[in-house]
Design a protein around this motif. Structure first.
Motif, PDB file in Angstrom:
ATOM      1  N   SER A 198     127.878  40.671  32.867  1.00  0.00           N
ATOM      2  CA  SER A 198     126.608  40.749  33.597  1.00  0.00           C
ATOM      3  C   SER A 198     126.399  42.070  34.328  1.00  0.00           C
ATOM      4  O   SER A 198     125.280  42.590  34.399  1.00  0.00           O
ATOM      5  CB  SER A 198     126.500  39.588  34.590  1.00  0.00           C
ATOM      6  OG  SER A 198     127.532  39.654  35.551  1.00  0.00           O
ATOM      7  N   ASP A 257     125.396  44.146  30.425  1.00  0.00           N
ATOM      8  CA  ASP A 257     123.954  43.884  30.546  1.00  0.00           C
ATOM      9  C   ASP A 257     123.215  45.079  31.148  1.00  0.00           C
ATOM     10  O   ASP A 257     122.026  45.279  30.882  1.00  0.00           O
ATOM     11  CB  ASP A 257     123.706  42.641  31.408  1.00  0.00           C
ATOM     12  CG  ASP A 257     123.996  41.352  30.653  1.00  0.00           C
ATOM     13  OD1 ASP A 257     124.269  41.420  29.440  1.00  0.00           O
ATOM     14  OD2 ASP A 257     123.944  40.276  31.280  1.00  0.00           O
ATOM     15  N   LYS A 293     129.038  37.964  25.392  1.00  0.00           N
ATOM     16  CA  LYS A 293     128.177  37.168  26.273  1.00  0.00           C
ATOM     17  C   LYS A 293     128.398  35.679  26.025  1.00  0.00           C
ATOM     18  O   LYS A 293     128.535  34.895  26.977  1.00  0.00           O
ATOM     19  CB  LYS A 293     126.703  37.524  26.043  1.00  0.00           C
ATOM     20  CG  LYS A 293     125.746  36.777  26.972  1.00  0.00           C
ATOM     21  CD  LYS A 293     124.305  37.123  26.664  1.00  0.00           C
ATOM     22  CE  LYS A 293     123.968  38.535  27.055  1.00  0.00           C
ATOM     23  NZ  LYS A 293     123.883  38.686  28.536  1.00  0.00           N
ATOM     24  N   GLU A 322     121.336  25.015  36.314  1.00  0.00           N
ATOM     25  CA  GLU A 322     120.556  26.186  35.927  1.00  0.00           C
ATOM     26  C   GLU A 322     119.277  26.202  36.760  1.00  0.00           C
ATOM     27  O   GLU A 322     118.494  25.253  36.720  1.00  0.00           O
ATOM     28  CB  GLU A 322     120.230  26.137  34.440  1.00  0.00           C
ATOM     29  CG  GLU A 322     121.468  26.120  33.554  1.00  0.00           C
ATOM     30  CD  GLU A 322     121.122  25.986  32.084  1.00  0.00           C
ATOM     31  OE1 GLU A 322     119.913  25.982  31.758  1.00  0.00           O
ATOM     32  OE2 GLU A 322     122.049  25.870  31.272  1.00  0.00           O
ATOM     33  N   ARG A 335     115.766  28.123  37.765  1.00  0.00           N
ATOM     34  CA  ARG A 335     114.732  29.125  37.466  1.00  0.00           C
ATOM     35  C   ARG A 335     113.780  29.178  38.640  1.00  0.00           C
ATOM     36  O   ARG A 335     113.297  28.159  39.112  1.00  0.00           O
ATOM     37  CB  ARG A 335     113.959  28.752  36.190  1.00  0.00           C
ATOM     38  CG  ARG A 335     114.746  28.959  34.915  1.00  0.00           C
ATOM     39  CD  ARG A 335     113.830  28.891  33.679  1.00  0.00           C
ATOM     40  NE  ARG A 335     113.173  27.608  33.577  1.00  0.00           N
ATOM     41  CZ  ARG A 335     111.863  27.436  33.440  1.00  0.00           C
ATOM     42  NH1 ARG A 335     111.047  28.480  33.436  1.00  0.00           N
ATOM     43  NH2 ARG A 335     111.348  26.231  33.326  1.00  0.00           N
ATOM     44  N   ARG A 378     123.522  28.665  38.359  1.00  0.00           N
ATOM     45  CA  ARG A 378     123.290  29.764  37.425  1.00  0.00           C
ATOM     46  C   ARG A 378     121.810  30.116  37.556  1.00  0.00           C
ATOM     47  O   ARG A 378     120.954  29.343  37.137  1.00  0.00           O
ATOM     48  CB  ARG A 378     123.620  29.337  35.991  1.00  0.00           C
ATOM     49  CG  ARG A 378     125.086  28.973  35.808  1.00  0.00           C
ATOM     50  CD  ARG A 378     125.958  30.206  35.664  1.00  0.00           C
ATOM     51  NE  ARG A 378     127.372  29.833  35.574  1.00  0.00           N
ATOM     52  CZ  ARG A 378     128.231  29.959  36.564  1.00  0.00           C
ATOM     53  NH1 ARG A 378     127.846  30.477  37.712  1.00  0.00           N
ATOM     54  NH2 ARG A 378     129.489  29.592  36.419  1.00  0.00           N
ATOM     55  N   GLU A 379     121.535  31.270  38.149  1.00  0.00           N
ATOM     56  CA  GLU A 379     120.161  31.600  38.541  1.00  0.00           C
ATOM     57  C   GLU A 379     119.464  32.513  37.537  1.00  0.00           C
ATOM     58  O   GLU A 379     120.072  33.454  37.016  1.00  0.00           O
ATOM     59  CB  GLU A 379     120.170  32.261  39.917  1.00  0.00           C
ATOM     60  CG  GLU A 379     120.775  31.383  40.997  1.00  0.00           C
ATOM     61  CD  GLU A 379     120.916  32.119  42.321  1.00  0.00           C
ATOM     62  OE1 GLU A 379     120.103  33.052  42.588  1.00  0.00           O
ATOM     63  OE2 GLU A 379     121.841  31.781  43.092  1.00  0.00           O
ATOM     64  N   THR A 380     118.184  32.226  37.304  1.00  0.00           N
ATOM     65  CA  THR A 380     117.345  33.048  36.442  1.00  0.00           C
ATOM     66  C   THR A 380     115.996  33.235  37.124  1.00  0.00           C
ATOM     67  O   THR A 380     115.410  32.259  37.617  1.00  0.00           O
ATOM     68  CB  THR A 380     117.113  32.393  35.069  1.00  0.00           C
ATOM     69  OG1 THR A 380     118.359  32.135  34.448  1.00  0.00           O
ATOM     70  CG2 THR A 380     116.271  33.300  34.170  1.00  0.00           C
ATOM     71  N   ASP A 425     112.140  33.908  36.758  1.00  0.00           N
ATOM     72  CA  ASP A 425     111.076  33.770  35.765  1.00  0.00           C
ATOM     73  C   ASP A 425     109.743  33.974  36.471  1.00  0.00           C
ATOM     74  O   ASP A 425     109.174  33.034  37.039  1.00  0.00           O
ATOM     75  CB  ASP A 425     111.132  32.377  35.126  1.00  0.00           C
ATOM     76  CG  ASP A 425     110.071  32.183  34.048  1.00  0.00           C
ATOM     77  OD1 ASP A 425     109.278  33.130  33.812  1.00  0.00           O
ATOM     78  OD2 ASP A 425     110.035  31.095  33.452  1.00  0.00           O
TER      79      ASP A 425
END
Length: 210
Positions: free
Chosen positions: A48, A52, A104, A124, A126, A154-156, A158
């Motif tokens: 990451s 990345d 990955k 997860e 978002r 686990r952060e995303t 969006d």
């Protein structure tokens, strides 16, 4: 470890399967070293925070035009003094087998397997904007209370998730995106809106992923 990492068969060529096979081998070696958590954390950070952020390096690792021996020299030059020897040895095996393009998937599988074995649930998350530490702790505490287990986020981010926060654990989705409230909340920041959705537990609608 060479014996533990096997070539996938013609029937098992999916990236997810490959990632899990290699991750299992890494965890077996990491447990023997007594530093499993540190090794998995380093591996996750390598993907990451390094690959990345440096797509040219990631592309070189994945390219069949770069000789496996050269890839091993790059690994030594960049990471020998930075990562645990077990992880470096593992990465060189992956390089020799020309599978560095799957780092990955391997890292994601290693993290998932490690957390699963430790009894932790992976959620997860978002959100429209990055979570503040206050909101992160609140989400984790709320989910731990609901699920009765330790939670790993686990952060995303969006940006298209207007004014909401969506949390997924396996097939269960906790959804705080309420589109019919957008006009009233238009003057508030997305982060504030997400926090309010979390604080009001009844805003979460529990459903199953389609």
């Amino acid at each position: 470890m060479d014996e533990q990492v096997r070539h996938e068969t013609v029937f098992d060529t999916g990236a997810e399967h490959l990632g899990r096979v290699y991750a299992e081998a890494l965890l077996a070696a990491a447990q023997k070293s007594g530093a499993a958590d540190a090794i998995v954390d380093q591996f996750e950070s390598l993907v990451s925070d390094v690959l990345d952020q440096h797509p040219t390096l990631a592309a070189a690792f994945a390219s069949p035009r770069v000789d496996p021996e050269e890839k091993q020299r790059i690994l030594d030059r960049l990471f020998a003094s930075q990562v645990h020897p077990t992880l470096l040895h593992f990465l060189k095996i992956v390089a020799r087998r020309e599978r560095l393009g799957y780092l990955k998937q391997i890292a994601a599988s290693a993290v998932a397997i490690r957390d699963e074995r430790a009894g932790r649930l992976v959620a997860e998350v978002r959100s429209a904007v990055p979570l503040s530490e206050e909101l992160r702790q609140a989400v984790r505490a709320r989910l731990a209370e609901t699920m009765g287990q330790e939670i790993v986020l686990r952060e995303t981010v969006d940006p298209q998730l207007i004014g909401g926060l969506v949390v997924r654990i396996g097939d269960t989705v906790f959804d705080s995106s309420v589109s019919n409230r957008l006009s009233r909340m238009a003057r508030k920041t997305r982060q504030t809106f997400a926090r309010q959705m979390l604080e009001n537990a009844d805003r979460f609608a529990v459903g199953t992923a389609g």
